[in-house]
Write a protein that holds these residues in place. Structure first.
Motif, PDB file in Angstrom:
ATOM      1  N   TRP A  94       0.813  -1.216   0.000  1.00 20.70           N
ATOM      2  CA  TRP A  94       0.000   0.000   0.000  1.00 20.70           C
ATOM      3  C   TRP A  94       0.850   1.271   0.000  1.00 20.70           C
ATOM      4  O   TRP A  94       0.370   2.347  -0.340  1.00 20.70           O
ATOM      5  CB  TRP A  94      -0.894   0.029   1.232  1.00 20.70           C
ATOM      6  N   GLY A  95       2.096   1.172   0.465  1.00 20.09           N
ATOM      7  CA  GLY A  95       2.920   2.368   0.616  1.00 20.09           C
ATOM      8  C   GLY A  95       2.868   2.943   2.015  1.00 20.09           C
ATOM      9  O   GLY A  95       3.368   4.050   2.248  1.00 20.09           O
ATOM     10  N   MET A  96       2.306   2.205   2.959  1.00 15.10           N
ATOM     11  CA  MET A  96       2.286   2.658   4.351  1.00 15.10           C
ATOM     12  C   MET A  96       3.684   2.601   4.955  1.00 15.10           C
ATOM     13  O   MET A  96       4.066   3.457   5.762  1.00 15.10           O
ATOM     14  CB  MET A  96       1.327   1.796   5.173  1.00 15.10           C
ATOM     15  N   ILE A  97       4.443   1.564   4.579  1.00 17.53           N
ATOM     16  CA  ILE A  97       5.799   1.394   5.073  1.00 17.53           C
ATOM     17  C   ILE A  97       6.723   1.163   3.877  1.00 17.53           C
ATOM     18  O   ILE A  97       6.262   0.948   2.752  1.00 17.53           O
ATOM     19  CB  ILE A  97       5.914   0.221   6.071  1.00 17.53           C
ATOM     20  N   TYR A  98       8.019   1.176   4.121  1.00 18.63           N
ATOM     21  CA  TYR A  98       8.972   1.028   3.021  1.00 18.63           C
ATOM     22  C   TYR A  98       9.221  -0.427   2.655  1.00 18.63           C
ATOM     23  O   TYR A  98       9.213  -0.790   1.478  1.00 18.63           O
ATOM     24  CB  TYR A  98      10.296   1.707   3.390  1.00 18.63           C
ATOM     25  N   GLU A  99       9.453  -1.282   3.672  1.00 21.56           N
ATOM     26  CA  GLU A  99       9.799  -2.674   3.392  1.00 21.56           C
ATOM     27  C   GLU A  99       9.200  -3.619   4.415  1.00 21.56           C
ATOM     28  O   GLU A  99       9.089  -3.278   5.599  1.00 21.56           O
ATOM     29  CB  GLU A  99      11.323  -2.873   3.437  1.00 21.56           C
ATOM     30  N   ALA A 100       8.824  -4.811   3.947  1.00 25.62           N
ATOM     31  CA  ALA A 100       8.490  -5.934   4.816  1.00 25.62           C
ATOM     32  C   ALA A 100       9.519  -7.021   4.531  1.00 25.62           C
ATOM     33  O   ALA A 100       9.713  -7.417   3.381  1.00 25.62           O
ATOM     34  CB  ALA A 100       7.087  -6.438   4.543  1.00 25.62           C
ATOM     35  N   VAL A 101      10.181  -7.497   5.584  1.00 26.45           N
ATOM     36  CA  VAL A 101      11.333  -8.379   5.440  1.00 26.45           C
ATOM     37  C   VAL A 101      11.064  -9.695   6.169  1.00 26.45           C
ATOM     38  O   VAL A 101      10.481  -9.682   7.255  1.00 26.45           O
ATOM     39  CB  VAL A 101      12.594  -7.687   6.041  1.00 26.45           C
ATOM     40  N   PRO A 102      11.477 -10.827   5.602  1.00 27.18           N
ATOM     41  CA  PRO A 102      11.311 -12.103   6.311  1.00 27.18           C
ATOM     42  C   PRO A 102      11.872 -12.034   7.723  1.00 27.18           C
ATOM     43  O   PRO A 102      12.940 -11.444   7.949  1.00 27.18           O
ATOM     44  CB  PRO A 102      12.098 -13.090   5.442  1.00 27.18           C
ATOM     45  N   ASP A 103      11.166 -12.636   8.654  1.00 27.58           N
ATOM     46  CA  ASP A 103      11.550 -12.543  10.063  1.00 27.58           C
ATOM     47  C   ASP A 103      12.989 -12.987  10.307  1.00 27.58           C
ATOM     48  O   ASP A 103      13.702 -12.384  11.116  1.00 27.58           O
ATOM     49  CB  ASP A 103      10.610 -13.389  10.921  1.00 27.58           C
ATOM     50  N   GLU A 104      13.412 -14.043   9.605  1.00 26.32           N
ATOM     51  CA  GLU A 104      14.731 -14.591   9.873  1.00 26.32           C
ATOM     52  C   GLU A 104      15.863 -13.665   9.431  1.00 26.32           C
ATOM     53  O   GLU A 104      16.994 -13.774   9.921  1.00 26.32           O
ATOM     54  CB  GLU A 104      14.891 -15.968   9.212  1.00 26.32           C
ATOM     55  N   THR A 105      15.595 -12.739   8.536  1.00 24.67           N
ATOM     56  CA  THR A 105      16.634 -11.804   8.090  1.00 24.67           C
ATOM     57  C   THR A 105      16.349 -10.362   8.530  1.00 24.67           C
ATOM     58  O   THR A 105      17.114  -9.454   8.206  1.00 24.67           O
ATOM     59  CB  THR A 105      16.760 -11.827   6.553  1.00 24.67           C
ATOM     60  N   PHE A 106      15.263 -10.181   9.279  1.00 23.53           N
ATOM     61  CA  PHE A 106      14.808  -8.829   9.629  1.00 23.53           C
ATOM     62  C   PHE A 106      15.867  -8.011  10.351  1.00 23.53           C
ATOM     63  O   PHE A 106      16.209  -6.895   9.936  1.00 23.53           O
ATOM     64  CB  PHE A 106      13.535  -8.921  10.479  1.00 23.53           C
ATOM     65  N   GLU A 107      16.426  -8.543  11.429  1.00 21.81           N
ATOM     66  CA  GLU A 107      17.363  -7.756  12.235  1.00 21.81           C
ATOM     67  C   GLU A 107      18.616  -7.406  11.444  1.00 21.81           C
ATOM     68  O   GLU A 107      19.069  -6.252  11.459  1.00 21.81           O
ATOM     69  CB  GLU A 107      17.741  -8.494  13.514  1.00 21.81           C
ATOM     70  N   ALA A 108      19.187  -8.388  10.746  1.00 18.47           N
ATOM     71  CA  ALA A 108      20.388  -8.110   9.955  1.00 18.47           C
ATOM     72  C   ALA A 108      20.092  -7.090   8.858  1.00 18.47           C
ATOM     73  O   ALA A 108      20.934  -6.231   8.551  1.00 18.47           O
ATOM     74  CB  ALA A 108      20.917  -9.408   9.341  1.00 18.47           C
ATOM     75  N   HIS A 109      18.888  -7.150   8.296  1.00 21.62           N
ATOM     76  CA  HIS A 109      18.529  -6.245   7.212  1.00 21.62           C
ATOM     77  C   HIS A 109      18.407  -4.807   7.697  1.00 21.62           C
ATOM     78  O   HIS A 109      18.993  -3.890   7.097  1.00 21.62           O
ATOM     79  CB  HIS A 109      17.219  -6.691   6.568  1.00 21.62           C
ATOM     80  N   TRP A 110      17.653  -4.593   8.794  1.00 18.93           N
ATOM     81  CA  TRP A 110      17.489  -3.206   9.224  1.00 18.93           C
ATOM     82  C   TRP A 110      18.800  -2.637   9.752  1.00 18.93           C
ATOM     83  O   TRP A 110      19.061  -1.435   9.618  1.00 18.93           O
ATOM     84  CB  TRP A 110      16.336  -3.037  10.211  1.00 18.93           C
ATOM     85  N   GLN A 111      19.622  -3.489  10.349  1.00 17.56           N
ATOM     86  CA  GLN A 111      20.921  -2.996  10.814  1.00 17.56           C
ATOM     87  C   GLN A 111      21.800  -2.567   9.633  1.00 17.56           C
ATOM     88  O   GLN A 111      22.513  -1.553   9.715  1.00 17.56           O
ATOM     89  CB  GLN A 111      21.621  -4.059  11.650  1.00 17.56           C
ATOM     90  N   ALA A 112      21.739  -3.321   8.536  1.00 19.79           N
ATOM     91  CA  ALA A 112      22.490  -2.937   7.348  1.00 19.79           C
ATOM     92  C   ALA A 112      21.959  -1.629   6.768  1.00 19.79           C
ATOM     93  O   ALA A 112      22.736  -0.766   6.317  1.00 19.79           O
ATOM     94  CB  ALA A 112      22.421  -4.050   6.304  1.00 19.79           C
ATOM     95  N   ARG A 113      20.631  -1.470   6.775  1.00 16.02           N
ATOM     96  CA  ARG A 113      20.039  -0.220   6.295  1.00 16.02           C
ATOM     97  C   ARG A 113      20.474   0.954   7.184  1.00 16.02           C
ATOM     98  O   ARG A 113      20.788   2.045   6.691  1.00 16.02           O
ATOM     99  CB  ARG A 113      18.516  -0.341   6.306  1.00 16.02           C
ATOM    100  N   ALA A 114      20.472   0.746   8.490  1.00 13.52           N
ATOM    101  CA  ALA A 114      20.876   1.807   9.415  1.00 13.52           C
ATOM    102  C   ALA A 114      22.343   2.175   9.202  1.00 13.52           C
ATOM    103  O   ALA A 114      22.711   3.361   9.209  1.00 13.52           O
ATOM    104  CB  ALA A 114      20.637   1.372  10.857  1.00 13.52           C
ATOM    105  N   THR A 115      23.181   1.178   8.995  1.00 12.32           N
ATOM    106  CA  THR A 115      24.601   1.437   8.743  1.00 12.32           C
ATOM    107  C   THR A 115      24.789   2.230   7.458  1.00 12.32           C
ATOM    108  O   THR A 115      25.612   3.159   7.395  1.00 12.32           O
ATOM    109  CB  THR A 115      25.371   0.109   8.666  1.00 12.32           C
ATOM    110  N   HIS A 116      24.013   1.886   6.429  1.00 13.20           N
ATOM    111  CA  HIS A 116      24.079   2.624   5.168  1.00 13.20           C
ATOM    112  C   HIS A 116      23.776   4.105   5.397  1.00 13.20           C
ATOM    113  O   HIS A 116      24.490   4.985   4.885  1.00 13.20           O
ATOM    114  CB  HIS A 116      23.087   2.039   4.170  1.00 13.20           C
ATOM    115  N   LEU A 117      22.743   4.388   6.159  1.00 11.23           N
ATOM    116  CA  LEU A 117      22.389   5.782   6.432  1.00 11.23           C
ATOM    117  C   LEU A 117      23.443   6.467   7.290  1.00 11.23           C
ATOM    118  O   LEU A 117      23.762   7.646   7.092  1.00 11.23           O
ATOM    119  CB  LEU A 117      21.024   5.851   7.105  1.00 11.23           C
TER     120      LEU A 117
END
Length: 258
Positions: free
Chosen positions: A174-197
């Motif tokens: 819908w565009g309410m949020i940016y990404e939905a990520v599989p639970d098993e990779t969620f933490e590593a994914h958002w941490q990588a996104r945060a590091t990128h920023l």
């Protein structure tokens, strides 16, 4: 400040604020709102990205209704004006990118707290619920402003009226949020996104946020003028010089946020 309901961790340009009342799904008590405001205000000047997440199986279940025990009529107007508004303004006005890492259910004011951030990344098992009508209230914490702009009036109206639990995958579609990520990779994914920023051109990010948020109230000419002014500042930054130099030298840019 002595934090009792949140945890604050700072590392390599990332300030992570974790809602830490898992026994009540991180419900927003008056104490938690006070601590969040202090943490956002204090951490932002030292960080290059601010992350908001939750402890346990939920992100935030919304307003802690236990705060109202013993009161015949909770003074929601005062609570919103004096406790929620300063917090939401601090998040919106934060000079660095804000990222909500939604690890589980985000309901009521908890959902709208997440949606106040610049970017929302959610685990696929997360749900977003505008639960207000279930107890005879309207969406607050900025929800009536944010939702129609993100997902359109029809979907915002339906989500608010029916108080349906919207899966993270649907929220992303819908565009309410940016990404939905599989639970098993969620933490590593958002941490990588945060590091990128955290490694990015911080000044440009701040100007970008200002321009996009202003666009809702500006006419075309006003927005062009704002773009020119903000771009002038970015063009005079050390990060722009580094970006161009790195491009010409065919190497990754090493931004410092200056």
């Amino acid at each position: 400040m002595d934090y009792r309901t949140i945890r604050v961790e700072e590392r390599v340009g990332i300030a992570q604020i974790t809602l830490a009342r898992p026994e009540v799904m991180n419900a927003l008590s008056s104490r938690m709102r006070e601590e969040l405001l202090h943490a956002v205000t204090e951490a932002a000047p030292r960080a290059r990205v601010l992350v908001l997440t939750g402890e346990g199986r939920g992100f935030c279940s919304g307003q802690d209704l236990g705060d109202a025990r013993g009161l015949e009529i909770p003074d929601f107007e005062r609570i919103l004006r004096e406790e929620y508004e300063p917090l939401l303004r601090a998040i919106a006005d934060c000079p660095v990118p804000t990222l909500a890492a939604v690890n589980g259910v985000a309901a009521g004011a908890g959902a709208n707290l997440a949606l106040a951030c610049d970017v929302v990344i959610a685990a696929e098992s997360a749900r977003f619920i505008q639960a207000f009508t279930r107890i005879g209230l309207i969406p607050d914490a900025g929800g009536t402003w944010t939702l129609p702009r993100q997902i359109g009036l029809a979907r915002a109206m339906g989500a608010a009226l029916f108080a349906d639990a919207i899966p993270a995958t649907e929220a992303a579609r819908w565009g309410m949020i940016y990404e939905a990520v599989p639970d098993e990779t969620f933490e590593a994914h958002w941490q990588a996104r945060a590091t990128h920023l955290a490694e990015g051109p911080t000044r440009a990010y701040g100007a970008l946020k200002q321009a996009l948020r202003a666009s809702f109230g500006n006419g075309f000419e006003e927005q062009l003028a704002l773009e020119a002014r903000l771009q002038g500042g970015c063009g005079a930054s050390a990060d722009f010089l580094e970006g161009v130099t790195a491009f010409l030298e065919k190497r990754p840019a090493r931004f410092t946020g200056r």
